[in-house]
Design an enzyme around this catalytic site. Structure first.
Site, short mmCIF file in Angstrom:
data_model
loop_
_atom_site.label_atom_id
_atom_site.label_comp_id
_atom_site.label_asym_id
_atom_site.label_seq_id
_atom_site.Cartn_x
_atom_site.Cartn_y
_atom_site.Cartn_z
N HIS A 68 0.84 -1.20 0.00
CA HIS A 68 0.00 0.00 0.00
C HIS A 68 0.87 1.25 0.00
CE1 HIS A 68 -3.98 1.80 0.71
NE2 HIS A 68 -3.24 2.79 1.13
N TYR A 197 -7.81 10.37 4.97
CA TYR A 197 -7.83 11.24 6.15
C TYR A 197 -8.75 12.41 5.83
CZ TYR A 197 -3.50 8.81 7.51
OH TYR A 197 -2.56 7.86 7.85
N PRO A 289 -2.25 6.19 17.86
CA PRO A 289 -2.35 5.44 16.59
C PRO A 289 -2.34 6.33 15.35
CG PRO A 289 -4.48 5.53 17.67
CD PRO A 289 -3.52 6.21 18.59
N LYS A 293 2.47 3.64 14.23
CA LYS A 293 3.87 3.31 14.50
C LYS A 293 4.05 2.22 15.57
CE LYS A 293 5.78 6.51 11.91
NZ LYS A 293 6.16 6.09 10.58
N TYR A 384 6.45 8.82 7.27
CA TYR A 384 5.19 8.06 7.34
C TYR A 384 5.46 6.55 7.25
CZ TYR A 384 0.24 7.20 6.12
OH TYR A 384 -1.07 6.78 6.09
#
Ligand code: APR
Length: 387
Positions: A68, A197, A289, A293, A384
């Site tokens: 992804h 998001y 969250p 990570k 990221y």
């Protein structure tokens, strides 16, 4: 060697030590079924996959995990995609539900002859400042027992026995981010080809693909609200509003099979070693969250500790163990900083006063920079996917 907890941290550590010829036992409070079906995170960083690959633990995720590399931001100003797999260091996530990873690790460890005592709760870690620490436990039937080892690894999360054994001088850096999320697992195919998001004045909404049939969603909610108070109808309505389905297309709905409210908070303990006791994963540092990570740090730390223990126990070199805490803390603080950056990116400020307007304008400026600046995008991608 006594390892507390059969999550990603404890299982990776146990597998690596066992493969290196160290006699170890993993003590786990819950049943095998519980740890193998508990839905948690699902985004594995490229580094995590490399660690698992290196030690022959990645067969399942190589077969069933989904690469992804795209996320989409939706705001009052429109939407944009970041093809982060082609930015930064050009690395991808692998989407693989954590319970599947834990199931693979349990199976591999047991097949290789490793020992896991399920339904065995660590009660206390004793004599951690000496060279013969021990762990008192309560077995499933209530019987007490005690395990001894040269070292103890606390991989038992934030409420485990390892944290309770820390001496008074231990520093706990802590931050409550003041934000809560209603986390949802829906039996519904993903609605976007990306992690989504959505920033909305009603609150944040998130969309995380898990598989062709299952999607994780998040809805920012009021602190103290109850997950049960949300009807399925209200959940889908609110998700549609915040994800701006009217503009970008409808969501693919389905049954909500799991839900829970999580308060976003972080902490970091320092140091991560006390004599013969080491902290790993959530026991070492709790991370919100917002940037997925937690499990990735846990695997990274477990590998570092396994290598250092093997150096100490097999080659008589204690130096890497002495550096374990400092090395992990550097990674942990990097991840904490980026997670906080994500929290500030994704949430509007509460209220309607001048400070709210100021913070909202900063957030929009940050998003605009992320949309338009290649330098900013490369920085985002590297942080990221990285740990
Ligand atoms: N005795 C024995 N086992 C315990 C005890 C105890 N006293 N307390 C907790 N445990 C067990 C839990 O049941 C759990 O299986 O320790 C394990 C800890 O596993 P995780 O919570 O998965 O923590 P960790 O291995 O550090 O993984 C970290 O994965 O999904 C993410 O949010 C999670 O960020 C976290 C990450």
């Amino acid at each position: 060697m006594v390892i507390l907890g059969a999550g990603p941290a404890g299982l990776v550590l146990g597998s690596l030590l066992h493969a290196g010829g160290v006699d170890c036992v993993v003590l786990e409070r819950s049943s095998r079924e519980h740890v193998q079906t508990r839905a948690r995170a699902g985004f594995l960083a490229a580094h995590t996959v490399r660690v698992l690959d290196r030690h022959g633990l990645a067969d399942g995720l190589r077969r069933r995990g989904q690469p992804h590399g795209v996320c989409e931001f939706r705001t009052e100003d429109g939407s944009f995609h970041l093809d982060y797999g082609c930015l930064g260091h050009g690395e991808l996530h692998t989407v693989y539900p954590q319970q599947d990873l834990v199931s693979d690790l349990v199976e591999r460890f047991l097949d290789a002859g490793g020992r896991i005592r399920f339904d065995t709760e660590a009660v206390a870690v004793l004599d951690a400042d000496g060279t013969r620490p021990s762990v008192t436990v309560r077995e499933g039937d209530g019987r007490p027992d005690r395990w001894h080892g040269r070292y103890v690894a606390g991989c038992d999360g934030r409420h485990g026995a390892a944290r309770r054994a820390l001496p008074p001088g231990t520093v706990r850096h802590r931050r409550d981010h003041g934000v809560s999320w209603l986390g949802l697992l829906a039996e519904a195919p993903p609605s976007l080809d990306a992690v989504g998001y959505a920033v909305h004045r009603r609150g944040f909404a998130g969309h995380m693909p898990r598989s062709a049939e299952v999607t994780r969603y998040y809805l920012e909610c009021e602190r103290g609200s109850s997950a049960a108070a949300w009807s399925e109808e209200r959940i889908w309505e609110e998700l549609a509003v915040r994800m701006r389905a009217a503009e970008h297309g409808p969501l693919r709905t389905g049954r909500i099979v799991q839900r829970g409210v999580v308060d976003l908070e972080s902490d970091v303990l320092e140091p991560l070693r006390h004599g013969s006791l080491f902290l790993v994963g959530d026991a070492a540092s709790l991370i919100s969250p917002s940037a997925a990570k937690g499990a990735n740090l846990a695997v990274l730390e477990a590998e570092l500790l396994a290598r250092a223990l093997l150096d100490d126990l097999r080659r008589g070199d204690p130096e890497p163990l002495a550096r374990y805490s400092a090395r992990c803390l550097a990674h942990i603080w990097r991840a904490q900083e980026f997670s906080l950056w994500m929290i500030e990116l994704l949430h509007g400020a509460p209220g309607s006063g001048a400070e709210t307007l100021f913070r909202d304008a900063l957030r929009r400026s940050r998003l605009e920079s992320l949309r338009t600046s290649r330098t900013h995008q490369d920085w985002f991608a590297a942080n990221y996917v990285g740990v």
